[in-house]
Design an enzyme around this catalytic site. Structure first.
Site, PDB file in Angstrom:
ATOM      1  N   ARG A 143       0.862  -1.186   0.000  1.00  0.00           N
ATOM      2  CA  ARG A 143       0.000   0.000   0.000  1.00  0.00           C
ATOM      3  C   ARG A 143       0.895   1.232   0.000  1.00  0.00           C
ATOM      4  O   ARG A 143       2.045   1.139   0.439  1.00  0.00           O
ATOM      5  CB  ARG A 143      -0.842   0.041   1.291  1.00  0.00           C
ATOM      6  CG  ARG A 143      -1.829  -1.068   1.386  1.00  0.00           C
ATOM      7  CD  ARG A 143      -2.601  -0.994   2.713  1.00  0.00           C
ATOM      8  NE  ARG A 143      -3.424  -2.170   2.843  1.00  0.00           N
ATOM      9  CZ  ARG A 143      -3.588  -2.858   3.972  1.00  0.00           C
ATOM     10  NH1 ARG A 143      -2.994  -2.474   5.086  1.00  0.00           N
ATOM     11  NH2 ARG A 143      -4.359  -3.917   4.002  1.00  0.00           N
ATOM     12  N   ARG A 196      -9.811   4.311   5.165  1.00  0.00           N
ATOM     13  CA  ARG A 196      -8.365   4.094   5.030  1.00  0.00           C
ATOM     14  C   ARG A 196      -7.930   4.240   3.569  1.00  0.00           C
ATOM     15  O   ARG A 196      -6.769   4.536   3.286  1.00  0.00           O
ATOM     16  CB  ARG A 196      -7.999   2.703   5.577  1.00  0.00           C
ATOM     17  CG  ARG A 196      -6.504   2.520   5.813  1.00  0.00           C
ATOM     18  CD  ARG A 196      -6.192   1.237   6.563  1.00  0.00           C
ATOM     19  NE  ARG A 196      -6.434   0.043   5.743  1.00  0.00           N
ATOM     20  CZ  ARG A 196      -6.300  -1.210   6.176  1.00  0.00           C
ATOM     21  NH1 ARG A 196      -5.927  -1.445   7.428  1.00  0.00           N
ATOM     22  NH2 ARG A 196      -6.544  -2.233   5.384  1.00  0.00           N
ATOM     23  N   ARG A 207     -12.583  -8.737   2.993  1.00  0.00           N
ATOM     24  CA  ARG A 207     -12.188  -8.465   4.373  1.00  0.00           C
ATOM     25  C   ARG A 207     -13.392  -8.474   5.316  1.00  0.00           C
ATOM     26  O   ARG A 207     -13.297  -8.931   6.453  1.00  0.00           O
ATOM     27  CB  ARG A 207     -11.431  -7.126   4.450  1.00  0.00           C
ATOM     28  CG  ARG A 207      -9.973  -7.284   4.119  1.00  0.00           C
ATOM     29  CD  ARG A 207      -9.324  -6.044   3.545  1.00  0.00           C
ATOM     30  NE  ARG A 207      -8.280  -6.477   2.620  1.00  0.00           N
ATOM     31  CZ  ARG A 207      -7.031  -6.761   2.962  1.00  0.00           C
ATOM     32  NH1 ARG A 207      -6.644  -6.569   4.205  1.00  0.00           N
ATOM     33  NH2 ARG A 207      -6.183  -7.227   2.085  1.00  0.00           N
TER      34      ARG A 207
HETATM   35  P1  ADP Z   1      -5.472  -3.283  10.863  1.00  0.00           P
HETATM   36  O1  ADP Z   1      -3.993  -3.162  11.064  1.00  0.00           O
HETATM   37  O2  ADP Z   1      -6.131  -4.101  11.921  1.00  0.00           O
HETATM   38  O3  ADP Z   1      -5.842  -3.731   9.476  1.00  0.00           O
HETATM   39  P2  ADP Z   1      -5.452  -0.360  10.985  1.00  0.00           P
HETATM   40  O4  ADP Z   1      -4.593  -0.111  12.173  1.00  0.00           O
HETATM   41  O5  ADP Z   1      -4.863  -0.101   9.630  1.00  0.00           O
HETATM   42  O6  ADP Z   1      -6.110  -1.822  11.022  1.00  0.00           O
HETATM   43  O7  ADP Z   1      -6.774   0.529  11.183  1.00  0.00           O
HETATM   44  C1  ADP Z   1      -7.761   0.641  10.148  1.00  0.00           C
HETATM   45  C2  ADP Z   1      -8.176   2.118  10.014  1.00  0.00           C
HETATM   46  O8  ADP Z   1      -8.954   2.479  11.157  1.00  0.00           O
HETATM   47  C3  ADP Z   1      -6.997   3.057   9.952  1.00  0.00           C
HETATM   48  O9  ADP Z   1      -7.272   4.074   9.004  1.00  0.00           O
HETATM   49  C4  ADP Z   1      -6.908   3.634  11.383  1.00  0.00           C
HETATM   50  O10 ADP Z   1      -6.394   4.947  11.385  1.00  0.00           O
HETATM   51  C5  ADP Z   1      -8.370   3.603  11.843  1.00  0.00           C
HETATM   52  N1  ADP Z   1      -8.556   3.361  13.283  1.00  0.00           N
HETATM   53  C6  ADP Z   1      -7.887   2.481  14.067  1.00  0.00           C
HETATM   54  N2  ADP Z   1      -8.361   2.497  15.333  1.00  0.00           N
HETATM   55  C7  ADP Z   1      -9.380   3.407  15.350  1.00  0.00           C
HETATM   56  C8  ADP Z   1     -10.278   3.872  16.375  1.00  0.00           C
HETATM   57  N3  ADP Z   1     -10.238   3.406  17.625  1.00  0.00           N
HETATM   58  N4  ADP Z   1     -11.191   4.793  16.030  1.00  0.00           N
HETATM   59  C9  ADP Z   1     -11.253   5.263  14.754  1.00  0.00           C
HETATM   60  N5  ADP Z   1     -10.438   4.875  13.741  1.00  0.00           N
HETATM   61  C10 ADP Z   1      -9.506   3.940  14.027  1.00  0.00           C
HETATM   62  P1  5GP Z   2      -3.321  -6.833   5.409  1.00  0.00           P
HETATM   63  O1  5GP Z   2      -3.348  -7.192   3.971  1.00  0.00           O
HETATM   64  O2  5GP Z   2      -4.512  -5.996   5.818  1.00  0.00           O
HETATM   65  O3  5GP Z   2      -2.003  -6.248   5.840  1.00  0.00           O
HETATM   66  O4  5GP Z   2      -3.463  -8.197   6.231  1.00  0.00           O
HETATM   67  C1  5GP Z   2      -4.548  -9.048   5.960  1.00  0.00           C
HETATM   68  C2  5GP Z   2      -4.644 -10.096   7.054  1.00  0.00           C
HETATM   69  O5  5GP Z   2      -3.479 -10.914   7.033  1.00  0.00           O
HETATM   70  C3  5GP Z   2      -4.708  -9.501   8.470  1.00  0.00           C
HETATM   71  O6  5GP Z   2      -5.721 -10.217   9.167  1.00  0.00           O
HETATM   72  C4  5GP Z   2      -3.335  -9.793   9.050  1.00  0.00           C
HETATM   73  O7  5GP Z   2      -3.394  -9.998  10.448  1.00  0.00           O
HETATM   74  C5  5GP Z   2      -3.002 -11.086   8.339  1.00  0.00           C
HETATM   75  N1  5GP Z   2      -1.559 -11.379   8.314  1.00  0.00           N
HETATM   76  C6  5GP Z   2      -0.520 -10.530   8.151  1.00  0.00           C
HETATM   77  N2  5GP Z   2       0.645 -11.190   8.203  1.00  0.00           N
HETATM   78  C7  5GP Z   2       0.336 -12.496   8.409  1.00  0.00           C
HETATM   79  C8  5GP Z   2       1.108 -13.680   8.578  1.00  0.00           C
HETATM   80  O8  5GP Z   2       2.339 -13.699   8.553  1.00  0.00           O
HETATM   81  N3  5GP Z   2       0.424 -14.832   8.784  1.00  0.00           N
HETATM   82  C9  5GP Z   2      -0.938 -14.891   8.806  1.00  0.00           C
HETATM   83  N4  5GP Z   2      -1.496 -16.068   9.034  1.00  0.00           N
HETATM   84  N5  5GP Z   2      -1.698 -13.801   8.659  1.00  0.00           N
HETATM   85  C10 5GP Z   2      -1.075 -12.618   8.467  1.00  0.00           C
END
Ligand code: ADP
Ligand code: 5GP
Length: 197
Positions: free
Chosen positions: A44, A137, A148
Site C-alpha cells: 500500500r 483508510r 475483508r
Molecule cells: P489493521 O492493522 O487491523 O488492518 P489499521 O490499524 O490499519 O487496522 O486501522 C484501520 C483504520 O482504522 C486506519 O485508518 C486507522 O487509522 C483507523 N482506526 C484504528 N483504530 C481506530 C479507532 N479506535 N477509532 C477510529 N479509527 C480507528
Molecule cells: P493486510 O493485507 O490488511 O495487511 O493483512 C490481511 C490479514 O493478514 C490480516 O488479518 C493480518 O493480520 C493477516 N496477516 C498478516 N501477516 C500475516 C502472517 O504472517 N500470517 C498470517 N497467518 N496472517 C497474516
C-alpha cells in the site's frame, strides 16, 4: 530461542492492529520488535518492503514454505501471508518482545508450535464501523473490502472460542483500547526494561 514471551495480535483487517502496535513500538522504543511477515499482496502507499512486510511472489514464498522456513502461513483475500522462522528469531536475538500480526488461521497454526505467545484479539465495535474504517483508510479495492468484511464476520465468531485468546479488546475508543493492551503487556514490558538497566 529463549527471551521475553512473544505477543500475537489478531483480529479482522481494519480493526486497528497496526495502529495499536505502531503506538506501542513508539512509546516503548527498544522493548518491542515486529515480526515482519511475507505476503504476495501489493504494497500500500507508504508501506516499506522489509519493514511492514517482505513483499514477495507466490513462487518464492512457496519455495520458502517447502523448505520449512515458515512457522505458519495462510491464504487471505486471495493472497499468501506467512511468518518465517527467521523473522521471529531476529527479534528474539535482540531480547525484544516479538509482536506478530496474523489472521485467525495463523493463531490456530501457531497454537500447534512451541512459541508460547500471549494471544490478543483486536475486534472492531461493529461490522458497520469496520467497513467505515476500511473505506476511510482508502487502501482497498471494492473486492478487497468485501473479502475483508466476509473474513471479519468469520473471525469475530471464531474469536469467541473459549481459551483461544488470552484477551479480546474491542477497539472503539483508541486510547481506551491502547491502555487495555498496555496493561495486559505491562509485566512483560517491565521485565525487558529491567533487564536493560
Ligand atoms: P489493521 O492493522 O487491523 O488492518 P489499521 O490499524 O490499519 O487496522 O486501522 C484501520 C483504520 O482504522 C486506519 O485508518 C486507522 O487509522 C483507523 N482506526 C484504528 N483504530 C481506530 C479507532 N479506535 N477509532 C477510529 N479509527 C480507528
Ligand atoms: P493486510 O493485507 O490488511 O495487511 O493483512 C490481511 C490479514 O493478514 C490480516 O488479518 C493480518 O493480520 C493477516 N496477516 C498478516 N501477516 C500475516 C502472517 O504472517 N500470517 C498470517 N497467518 N496472517 C497474516
Amino acid at each position: 530461542m529463549a527471551g521475553p514471551r512473544p505477543v500475537v495480535l489478531s483480529g479482522p483487517s481494519g480493526a486497528g492492529k497496526s495502529t495499536l502496535l505502531k503506538k506501542l513500538m513508539k512509546d516503548y522504543e527498544g522493548v518491542f520488535g515486529f515480526s515482519v511477515s511475507h505476503t504476495t499482496r501489493n504494497p500500500r502507499p507508504g508501506e516499506e518492503d522489509g519493514k511492514d512486510y517482505h513483499f514477495t511472489t507466490r513462487e518464492k514464498m512457496q519455495e520458502g514454505i517447502d523448505n520449512g522456513d515458515f512457522i505458519e502461513n495462510a491464504q487471505f483475500s486471495g493472497n499468501m501471508y506467512g511468518t518465517c522462522k527467521s523473522a521471529i528469531e531476529d527479534v528474539q536475538a535482540q531480547n525484544l518482545i516479538c509482536i506478530l500480526d496474523v489472521d485467525i488461521q495463523g493463531v490456530k497454526n501457531i497454537k500447534q508450535t512451541d512459541l508460547n505467545p500471549y494471544y490478543i484479539s483486536i475486534q472492531p465495535p461493529s461490522i458497520e464501523i469496520l467497513e467505515k474504517r476500511l473505506r476511510d483508510r482508502q487502501t482497498e479495492t471494492e473486492q478487497s473490502i468485501q473479502d475483508r468484511l466476509a473474513a471479519a464476520r468469520a473471525d469475530t465468531e471464531l474469536s469467541k472460542e473459549p481459551g483461544l485468546f488470552d484477551m479480546v479488546i474491542v477497539n472503539d475508543d483508541l486510547e481506551e483500547a491502547y491502555s487495555k493492551l498496555k496493561s495486559v503487556l505491562m509485566e512483560e514490558i517491565q521485565k525487558v526494561q529491567d533487564s536493560k538497566k
